[in-house]
Design a protein around this motif. Structure first.
Motif, PDB file in Angstrom:
ATOM      1  N   GLY A   1       0.808  -1.221   0.000  1.00  0.00           N
ATOM      2  CA  GLY A   1       0.000   0.000   0.000  1.00  0.00           C
ATOM      3  C   GLY A   1       0.837   1.264   0.000  1.00  0.00           C
TER       4      GLY A   1
ATOM      5  N   LYS B   1       1.308   3.860  -3.205  1.00  0.00           N
ATOM      6  CA  LYS B   1       0.903   5.267  -3.074  1.00  0.00           C
ATOM      7  C   LYS B   1       2.076   6.198  -3.320  1.00  0.00           C
ATOM      8  CE  LYS B   1      -2.956   4.371   0.077  1.00  0.00           C
ATOM      9  NZ  LYS B   1      -3.574   4.624   1.396  1.00  0.00           N
TER      10      LYS B   1
ATOM     11  N   GLU C   1       2.341   9.077  -6.386  1.00  0.00           N
ATOM     12  CA  GLU C   1       2.683  10.483  -6.180  1.00  0.00           C
ATOM     13  C   GLU C   1       3.976  10.836  -6.908  1.00  0.00           C
ATOM     14  OE1 GLU C   1       0.632  12.597  -4.879  1.00  0.00           O
ATOM     15  OE2 GLU C   1      -0.750  10.935  -4.486  1.00  0.00           O
TER      16      GLU C   1
ATOM     17  N   TYR D   1      -6.085   4.474  -6.421  1.00  0.00           N
ATOM     18  CA  TYR D   1      -6.430   4.786  -5.031  1.00  0.00           C
ATOM     19  C   TYR D   1      -7.764   4.139  -4.646  1.00  0.00           C
ATOM     20  CZ  TYR D   1      -2.656   8.094  -4.048  1.00  0.00           C
ATOM     21  OH  TYR D   1      -1.435   8.651  -3.790  1.00  0.00           O
ATOM     22  N   GLU D   2      -8.697   4.139  -5.568  1.00  0.00           N
ATOM     23  CA  GLU D   2     -10.009   3.540  -5.279  1.00  0.00           C
ATOM     24  C   GLU D   2      -9.871   2.047  -5.006  1.00  0.00           C
ATOM     25  OE1 GLU D   2     -14.540   3.474  -7.145  1.00  0.00           O
ATOM     26  OE2 GLU D   2     -12.848   4.083  -8.393  1.00  0.00           O
TER      27      GLU D   2
ATOM     28  N   MET E   1      -7.514   0.657  -3.617  1.00  0.00           N
ATOM     29  CA  MET E   1      -6.930   0.489  -2.286  1.00  0.00           C
ATOM     30  C   MET E   1      -7.820   1.076  -1.194  1.00  0.00           C
ATOM     31  SD  MET E   1      -2.842   1.155  -2.938  1.00  0.00           S
ATOM     32  CE  MET E   1      -3.046   2.695  -3.833  1.00  0.00           C
ATOM     33  N   GLY E   2      -8.985   1.618  -1.571  1.00  0.00           N
ATOM     34  CA  GLY E   2      -9.934   2.124  -0.587  1.00  0.00           C
ATOM     35  C   GLY E   2      -9.623   3.502  -0.047  1.00  0.00           C
ATOM     36  N   ASP E   3      -8.725   4.240  -0.712  1.00  0.00           N
ATOM     37  CA  ASP E   3      -8.377   5.595  -0.251  1.00  0.00           C
ATOM     38  C   ASP E   3      -9.254   6.609  -0.996  1.00  0.00           C
ATOM     39  OD1 ASP E   3      -7.271   7.993   0.536  1.00  0.00           O
ATOM     40  OD2 ASP E   3      -5.201   7.289   0.419  1.00  0.00           O
TER      41      ASP E   3
ATOM     42  N   ALA F   1     -10.478   9.485  -0.022  1.00  0.00           N
ATOM     43  CA  ALA F   1     -10.103  10.894   0.120  1.00  0.00           C
ATOM     44  C   ALA F   1      -9.200  11.304  -1.044  1.00  0.00           C
ATOM     45  CB  ALA F   1      -9.399  11.122   1.452  1.00  0.00           C
ATOM     46  N   LYS F   2      -8.242  10.430  -1.379  1.00  0.00           N
ATOM     47  CA  LYS F   2      -7.369  10.696  -2.515  1.00  0.00           C
ATOM     48  C   LYS F   2      -8.152  10.657  -3.828  1.00  0.00           C
ATOM     49  CE  LYS F   2      -3.064  11.132  -0.981  1.00  0.00           C
ATOM     50  NZ  LYS F   2      -2.193  12.278  -1.338  1.00  0.00           N
TER      51      LYS F   2
END
Length: 632
Positions: free
Chosen positions: A194, A198, A202, A223-224, A226-228, A230-231
């Motif tokens: 993870g 990420k 970036e 990101y989706e 991985m369930g993030d 907010a990102k």
């Protein structure tokens, strides 16, 4: 120096994979626009004992060119223990070919070369493997249907190896492969993946002076996964700022229009969207939604003006048909309904096959045309244009299509025929409708009345004529009902009804008894009462038929039953089964339950629930009663 050597050795290994004892090809370093011959030796493979073999292959190239990768069969010719075949390498967009082999008659029997397929990479004029020859293999695993067809779950370790070596050889290809590489690492799920992924996202975005909308969208997808979220949301906003008139902004604006509750604001928002994004992919669907909303707002003048402004591609003919039929059926703005139907017919005439139609379009188009003509006929009929309506209905109905039409359409057709002195012309359709049980009761009554008035006919002849038309369908229904009839003892009972009278089976010996078990709180029970009233009325002059509406499972004060019957105009006999003894004796599992007892004192019919069709309920009960009266 050491790294370069390892990379070279890896590429040589990839080439060697295609030169095993099982598989070799010629020329050894094939180039674009060449035919490659190959030999496949299955002796040491899972297909060693199979004799009906075929090859399946895809050509591959850069990730964006994988549209060329539809799986294709290649014919194999047996030569001794081996098989030979050929594939062509096109002039451009191809960096190699991936193959596997299978039993052509048992396609689940395959040789997948231990999950890595067989590879024919393309070389340049100097004998060097071309860009994408390695990474493109990974694209076969991640972007084509070939693994699924072959029943292979891709090995993410191998996919990552292919991609990393492609990028080591051709680092300038990172913009094409970065997403696939990170997506594979997410699927690989090694410990600590993870934060590593990420950081890589970036790092990649930071390396791009101005990330493209596609790159931002790909980063959001990573990101989706991985369930993030907010990102994901931050990248969506960044993408909208980079592409203020792009698909994402259009999608959000379109959704805002769809969910806008204020009709005036909704119209304004739609107009603004159309002005700013005249070629938006969302515009046709939004326009169709607005068409429906004009109707729902009862803004018929606005609806007509709005539809009149639209190109055919923004008009849903079936939606207009639904709107127009409702308007005509309710006799509301019928001239406008006629105009809407004409527009729908014009749209359908030149319409290409819609994407949601999977079958034969000419046949479906003809079906839709008949639907529209039915609505058009209804609009004409409701305006008193009976001659035009009759002509339109002829485009809907023939003796061969009666079974495909609503019985009400057939009735309207006959009414228009009678009003325009075409009764005899319409007779084949109407007779067919009666014979196949597609005629309403009112249509049969109209036919009977019309027939009786024809020269030389009488009411008796009309009765016999209709009975003859119905004979076969009635016989079929009786045969079908005969299979449904049961034969159980009918427990004796004696109950008191709402008027204080004693109601007993002993007093009704030799009669057909219809029991309807119900309660005031039971919605389906109450919904079925109009039909039950009709059924009772049909036999009101028959002393050998009795209807009893047994109140049971009431669960409250009996006054509730009295109050209900006082408020409703049903002339029912209502015995009270307060202890549910009769309901239990008659195996009532739920209400409403209809039970019919034959003259011999046996239970012959039981039905639970109500289907919502009063005519069918009346007809079925009447059929049961008549059959039991006849001793069936």
């Amino acid at each position: 120096m050491k790294k370069t050597l390892l990379q070279t050795l890896f590429l040589l290994t990839l080439t060697a994979l295609s030169a095993t004892a099982q598989f070799c090809f010629s020329p050894r370093q094939p180039q674009a626009d060449q035919v490659v011959s190959f030999t496949y030796s299955p002796q040491t493979t899972p297909l060693a004992t199979d004799s009906t073999l075929e090859g399946r292959y895809v050509r591959y190239g850069a990730p964006g060119m994988m549209r060329i990768s539809q799986p294709t069969s290649v014919t194999l010719v047996r030569q001794g223990k081996d098989y030979v075949g050929q594939v062509y390498l096109p002039k451009k967009d191809v960096a190699g070919t991936v193959l596997y082999f299978r039993n052509s008659t048992l396609p689940k029997r395959t040789d997948l070369n231990k999950g890595q397929f067989y590879i024919i990479p393309v070389s340049d004029a100097n004998g060097r493997i071309v860009p994408h020859a390695t990474g493109g293999q990974a694209s076969v695993f991640t972007r084509t249907h070939l693994p699924a067809e072959a029943g292979l779950k891709p090995d993410q370790n191998w996919v990552i190896t292919l991609l990393e070596h492609e990028l080591a050889q051709n680092p300038d290809l990172q913009p094409q492969y970065w997403y696939d590489l990170l997506a594979a690492k997410i699927k690989q799920r090694k410990p600590g993946y993870g934060p590593q992924v990420k950081a890589a996202i970036e790092s990649y975005l930071a390396s791009r002076p101005e990330p493209s909308p596609t790159e931002l969208a790909d980063a959001a997808r990573l990101y989706e996964s991985m369930g993030d979220f907010a990102k994901v949301n931050a990248l969506r906003e960044r993408r909208k700022s980079v592409e203020p008139a792009g698909a994402l902004v259009q999608k959000d604006r379109a959704m805002a229009i769809r969910t806008e509750p204020n009709w005036t604001k909704k119209k304004e928002a739609y107009a603004a969207f159309r002005k700013e994004f005249p070629t938006a992919a969302y515009l046709p669907a939004l326009t169709i939604m607005m068409t429906d909303d004009y109707y729902k707002q009862n803004d018929i003048a606005g609806l007509m003006a709005f539809v009149g402004q639209q190109p055919d591609s923004f008009v849903d003919a079936l939606m207009l048909n639904t709107i127009a039929f409702k308007m005509a059926d309710e006799k509301r703005s019928v001239p406008e309904a006629e105009q809407l139907t004409k527009r729908a017919l014009a749209v359908l005439k030149n319409q290409a096959k819609p994407t949601d139609v999977s079958g034969d379009w000419p046949t479906e188009k003809q079906n839709r045309h008949r639907q529209l003509m039915n609505t058009y006929a209804r609009t004409l009929e409701q305006q008193g244009k009976y001659a035009e309506a009759y002509t339109a209905y002829q485009d809907v109905l023939t003796p061969d299509t009666v079974n495909e039409n609503d019985p009400r359409t057939i009735e309207r057709y006959f009414q228009c025929a009678l009003r325009t002195n075409h009764g005899n012309d319409a007779l084949p359709v109407v007779e067919e409708a009666v014979q196949i049980d597609k005629a309403t009761k009112s249509l049969k009554a109209t036919l009977q009345d019309w027939y009786a008035k024809q020269p030389g006919n009488t009411t008796a002849k009309a009765d016999a004529y209709l009975a003859d038309l119905e004979a076969d369908v009635k016989a079929d229904k009786r045969d079908e009902m005969q299979q449904k009839l049961i034969n159980e003892p009918a427990p004796a009972f004696s109950l008191t009804d709402l008027k204080g009278r004693t109601i007993s089976t002993a007093a009704m010996k030799g009669k057909v008894i219809v029991l309807d078990f119900w309660a005031t709180w039971c919605g389906p029970c109450i919904a079925s009462f109009p039909a039950m009233q009709q059924a009772q009325t049909r036999f009101k002059n028959d002393p050998n038929v009795r209807f009893l509406f047994v109140n049971t499972r009431e669960g409250g004060p009996v006054q509730r039953v009295y109050s209900f019957m006082d408020k409703h105009p049903y002339d029912f006999v209502v015995p009270l089964d307060g202890q549910q003894k009769v309901a239990n004796a008659y195996k009532v599992q739920g209400i409403p339950t209809k039970v019919v007892i034959g003259p011999n004192g046996r239970v012959r019919y039981r039905s639970i629930g109500y289907n919502g069709n009063p005519e069918a309920t009346v007809d079925e009960l009447a059929l049961v009663v008549e059959m039991l009266k006849d001793g069936k």
